[in-house]
Design a protein around this motif. Structure first.
Motif, mmCIF file in Angstrom:
data_model
loop_
_atom_site.group_PDB
_atom_site.id
_atom_site.type_symbol
_atom_site.label_atom_id
_atom_site.label_comp_id
_atom_site.label_asym_id
_atom_site.label_seq_id
_atom_site.Cartn_x
_atom_site.Cartn_y
_atom_site.Cartn_z
ATOM 1 N N PHE A 1 16.695 18.659 -15.957
ATOM 2 C CA PHE A 1 18.064 18.616 -15.672
ATOM 3 C C PHE A 1 18.415 17.150 -14.788
ATOM 4 C CE2 PHE A 1 18.349 23.279 -16.489
ATOM 5 C CZ PHE A 1 19.297 23.195 -17.509
ATOM 6 N N GLY A 2 17.143 16.476 -14.659
ATOM 7 C CA GLY A 2 17.241 15.323 -13.739
ATOM 8 C C GLY A 2 16.181 15.136 -12.993
ATOM 9 N N PRO A 3 15.577 13.773 -12.861
ATOM 10 C CA PRO A 3 14.427 13.709 -11.806
ATOM 11 C C PRO A 3 14.778 13.990 -10.369
ATOM 12 C CG PRO A 3 15.331 11.566 -12.835
ATOM 13 C CD PRO A 3 15.908 12.694 -13.390
ATOM 14 N N SER A 4 13.640 14.367 -9.634
ATOM 15 C CA SER A 4 13.945 14.261 -8.340
ATOM 16 C C SER A 4 12.638 13.987 -7.700
ATOM 17 C CB SER A 4 14.510 15.588 -7.737
ATOM 18 O OG SER A 4 13.686 16.632 -8.179
ATOM 19 N N LYS A 5 12.463 13.855 -6.520
ATOM 20 C CA LYS A 5 11.252 13.357 -5.707
ATOM 21 C C LYS A 5 10.370 14.507 -5.664
ATOM 22 C CE LYS A 5 9.176 11.588 -1.422
ATOM 23 N NZ LYS A 5 9.470 10.880 -0.178
ATOM 24 N N ALA A 6 10.713 15.872 -5.610
ATOM 25 C CA ALA A 6 10.044 16.866 -5.533
ATOM 26 C C ALA A 6 9.675 17.215 -6.898
ATOM 27 C CB ALA A 6 10.743 18.120 -4.989
ATOM 28 N N LEU A 7 10.487 17.059 -7.947
ATOM 29 C CA LEU A 7 10.031 17.519 -9.397
ATOM 30 C C LEU A 7 8.861 16.292 -9.705
ATOM 31 C CD1 LEU A 7 10.373 19.188 -11.725
ATOM 32 C CD2 LEU A 7 12.372 17.737 -12.417
ATOM 33 N N ASP A 8 9.038 15.039 -9.209
ATOM 34 C CA ASP A 8 8.133 14.147 -9.860
ATOM 35 C C ASP A 8 6.900 14.317 -9.280
ATOM 36 O OD1 ASP A 8 7.375 11.513 -10.873
ATOM 37 O OD2 ASP A 8 7.117 11.133 -8.791
ATOM 38 N N LEU A 9 6.657 14.887 -8.004
ATOM 39 C CA LEU A 9 5.635 15.138 -7.374
ATOM 40 C C LEU A 9 4.884 16.399 -8.065
ATOM 41 C CD1 LEU A 9 3.511 15.128 -5.087
ATOM 42 C CD2 LEU A 9 4.784 16.636 -3.652
ATOM 43 N N ARG A 10 5.706 17.370 -8.419
ATOM 44 C CA ARG A 10 5.148 18.557 -9.157
ATOM 45 C C ARG A 10 4.440 18.092 -10.493
ATOM 46 N NH1 ARG A 10 5.142 23.846 -9.006
ATOM 47 N NH2 ARG A 10 5.201 25.009 -10.743
ATOM 48 N N VAL A 11 5.066 17.410 -11.212
ATOM 49 C CA VAL A 11 4.580 17.020 -12.685
ATOM 50 C C VAL A 11 3.351 16.092 -12.469
ATOM 51 C CG1 VAL A 11 5.163 15.456 -14.661
ATOM 52 C CG2 VAL A 11 6.816 17.095 -13.635
ATOM 53 N N ARG A 12 3.409 15.096 -11.360
ATOM 54 C CA ARG A 12 2.102 14.268 -11.148
ATOM 55 C C ARG A 12 0.897 15.111 -10.644
ATOM 56 N NH1 ARG A 12 4.264 11.395 -7.229
ATOM 57 N NH2 ARG A 12 3.341 11.740 -5.473
ATOM 58 N N ARG A 13 1.289 16.377 -10.167
ATOM 59 C CA ARG A 13 -0.136 17.204 -9.511
ATOM 60 C C ARG A 13 -0.356 18.143 -10.501
ATOM 61 N NH1 ARG A 13 -1.890 16.817 -4.681
ATOM 62 N NH2 ARG A 13 -3.565 17.628 -5.645
ATOM 63 N N LEU A 14 0.526 18.717 -11.136
ATOM 64 C CA LEU A 14 0.215 20.003 -12.290
ATOM 65 C C LEU A 14 -0.080 19.353 -13.594
ATOM 66 C CD1 LEU A 14 2.870 22.595 -11.683
ATOM 67 C CD2 LEU A 14 0.813 22.502 -10.933
ATOM 68 N N GLY A 15 0.426 18.154 -14.000
ATOM 69 C CA GLY A 15 0.355 17.611 -15.264
ATOM 70 C C GLY A 15 1.323 18.092 -16.125
ATOM 71 N N LEU A 16 1.399 17.357 -17.307
ATOM 72 C CA LEU A 16 2.491 17.526 -18.183
ATOM 73 C C LEU A 16 2.273 18.905 -19.086
ATOM 74 C CD1 LEU A 16 2.915 14.138 -19.998
ATOM 75 C CD2 LEU A 16 4.309 15.149 -17.872
ATOM 76 N N PHE B 1 0.854 -1.254 -0.052
ATOM 77 C CA PHE B 1 0.062 0.074 0.022
ATOM 78 C C PHE B 1 0.846 1.326 -0.260
ATOM 79 C CE2 PHE B 1 -3.462 -2.580 1.484
ATOM 80 C CZ PHE B 1 -4.631 -2.381 0.688
ATOM 81 N N ALA B 2 2.156 1.251 0.788
ATOM 82 C CA ALA B 2 3.132 2.320 0.848
ATOM 83 C C ALA B 2 3.491 2.778 -0.513
ATOM 84 C CB ALA B 2 3.901 1.946 1.795
ATOM 85 N N GLN B 3 3.782 1.843 -1.306
ATOM 86 C CA GLN B 3 4.359 2.003 -2.816
ATOM 87 C C GLN B 3 3.152 2.270 -3.835
ATOM 88 O OE1 GLN B 3 6.177 -1.864 -3.699
ATOM 89 N NE2 GLN B 3 7.970 -1.592 -2.140
ATOM 90 N N ALA B 4 1.910 1.982 -3.334
ATOM 91 C CA ALA B 4 0.854 2.524 -4.368
ATOM 92 C C ALA B 4 0.843 4.174 -4.550
ATOM 93 C CB ALA B 4 -0.422 1.975 -3.959
ATOM 94 N N GLU B 5 0.766 4.687 -5.679
ATOM 95 C CA GLU B 5 0.800 5.977 -5.808
ATOM 96 C C GLU B 5 -0.432 6.693 -5.528
ATOM 97 O OE1 GLU B 5 2.493 7.434 -9.359
ATOM 98 O OE2 GLU B 5 4.288 6.036 -9.270
ATOM 99 N N PRO B 6 -0.743 7.917 -5.118
ATOM 100 C CA PRO B 6 -1.810 8.700 -4.786
ATOM 101 C C PRO B 6 -2.472 9.164 -6.304
ATOM 102 C CG PRO B 6 -0.092 10.022 -4.251
ATOM 103 C CD PRO B 6 0.404 8.877 -4.418
ATOM 104 N N ASP B 7 -3.576 9.220 -6.127
ATOM 105 C CA ASP B 7 -4.728 9.778 -7.220
ATOM 106 C C ASP B 7 -3.697 11.123 -7.808
ATOM 107 O OD1 ASP B 7 -6.122 10.231 -9.231
ATOM 108 O OD2 ASP B 7 -7.974 10.617 -7.983
ATOM 109 N N PRO B 8 -3.208 11.188 -9.017
ATOM 110 C CA PRO B 8 -2.625 12.300 -9.296
ATOM 111 C C PRO B 8 -3.578 13.403 -9.443
ATOM 112 C CG PRO B 8 -2.372 10.925 -11.075
ATOM 113 C CD PRO B 8 -3.245 10.059 -9.987
ATOM 114 N N ASN B 9 -4.832 13.171 -9.759
ATOM 115 C CA ASN B 9 -5.664 14.106 -10.525
ATOM 116 C C ASN B 9 -6.063 15.118 -9.586
ATOM 117 O OD1 ASN B 9 -6.679 12.950 -12.988
ATOM 118 N ND2 ASN B 9 -7.119 11.114 -11.705
ATOM 119 N N SER B 10 -5.847 16.408 -10.010
ATOM 120 C CA SER B 10 -6.318 17.484 -9.350
ATOM 121 C C SER B 10 -7.890 17.533 -9.206
ATOM 122 C CB SER B 10 -5.719 18.885 -10.038
ATOM 123 O OG SER B 10 -4.355 18.685 -10.048
#
Length: 230
Positions: free
Chosen positions: A203-218, A25-34
Motif C-alpha cells: 500500500f506504499g513504501p515506508s522506512k519501516a517497511l523498507d527495513l523489513r524487506v531489506r532484512r527478511l528478503g523478498l 557514509f551515513a547514506q551508505a546502506e548497511p549490509d542487508p544479509n541476515s
C-alpha cells in the motif's frame, strides 16, 4: 585579520570536507544479509545442547549424552540471529536427518531468550515429524538436527532419540542435506529498486517497511504476505 582570514577559510573548508565524508557514509546502506544461525553444542562438540522445557532454559549440567523420547518436547539453543520485533517461533524450522538419510521437520512451538546467555535463544521443539512425507523417525539412535532461519541453515549436530549411535559417516549425510532450504536471496540491494517494488506490491513504501524487506528478503516477505489473514 588578514592573517586569520586564510586560516578561517582553511578551517571552514576542512569542516565542510569532513561533513561531506560523514554524509556519504551515513547514506551508505548497511549490509542487508541476515547472519547464519548457529546451533549450540553441549560438552560434546558433535552433539546439540538440549534441555527439557522445565529446566528454566538454563544450560544442561549433565556431561553424558542426553536422549529423549519421540513426541516429547525439548529445548534447543541457537545464536547468531537478529530478530525483528514481529519474528517469533514461526520464523524457525528444525530439520532432522536419520541414519538412512531420510529428512524430517520437527515443529517449533516456542521461542524466548535463554537465561543468562546474551544473544542466545531457546527453541521449544516437539520431537515429531510435521511433514509426513517419510516414515516415522527412528525411536532408538542418533539423528542429525539443524535449524533454518530466513532460509539460512545452521550447522548439523547429533541428537539422541531413545538412545545413541547409528550414525557413523556424519559428513556424508551433511553433504546430502547441507542446505535444507533455498538460500533466501535478499533481493534488491539498492533502495530505489526496493521502493519501486514496494510501490507495486504494497500500500506504499515506508522506512519501516523498507527495513523489513531489506532484512527478511523478498521471498520471505512475500510468503509472509500470502499467509497473512485477509
Amino acid at each position: 585579520m588578514e592573517i586569520k582570514s586564510p586560516l578561517r577559510r582553511f578551517v571552514v573548508s576542512l569542516f565542510l570536507t569532513a561533513l561531506a565524508v560523514v554524509a556519504a557514509f551515513a547514506q551508505a546502506e548497511p549490509d542487508p544479509n541476515s547472519p547464519v544461525p548457529v546451533l549450540l553444542s553441549g560438552s560434546d562438540a558433535s552433539r546439540v545442547r538440549t534441555t527439557e522445557p522445565i529446566a528454566k532454559l538454563a544450560p544442561p549440567t549433565k556431561t553424558e549424552p542426553q536422549t529423549f523420547e519421540p513426541n516429547s518436547r525439548i529445548v534447543l539453543y541457537v545464536t547468531n540471529v537478529e530478530l525483528l520485533k514481529s519474528e517469533g517461533a514461526s520464523a524457525f524450522r528444525v530439520y532432522v536427518v536419520d541414519a538412512s538419510g531420510r529428512l524430517y521437520r520437527f515443529p517449533v512451538v516456542g521461542l524466548e531468550p535463554a537465561l543468562k546467555q546474551k544473544g542466545v535463544y531457546a527453541l521449544r521443539v516437539e520431537l515429531r515429524d510435521e511433514l509426513g512425507f517419510t516414515m516415522t523417525p527412528p525411536t532408538r539412535g542418533d539423528v542429525l538436527v539443524s535449524v533454518a532461519w530466513r532460509g539460512l541453515a545452521s550447522n548439523w549436530l547429533r541428537l539422541g532419540l531413545g538412545g545413541t549411535g547409528g550414525i557413523e559417516d556424519v559428513s556424508k549425510l551433511i553433504a546430502r542435506f547441507g542446505d535444507v532450504e533455498e538460500t533466501n536471496a535478499v533481493g534488491y540491494f539498492d533502495s530505489g529498486d526496493r521502493i519501486r517494488f514496494l510501490e507495486q506490491a504494497s500500500f506504499g513504501p515506508s522506512k519501516a517497511l523498507d527495513l523489513r524487506v531489506r532484512r527478511l528478503g523478498l521471498r520471505t516477505w512475500l510468503a509472509d504476505q500470502f499467509e497473512t489473514a485477509y
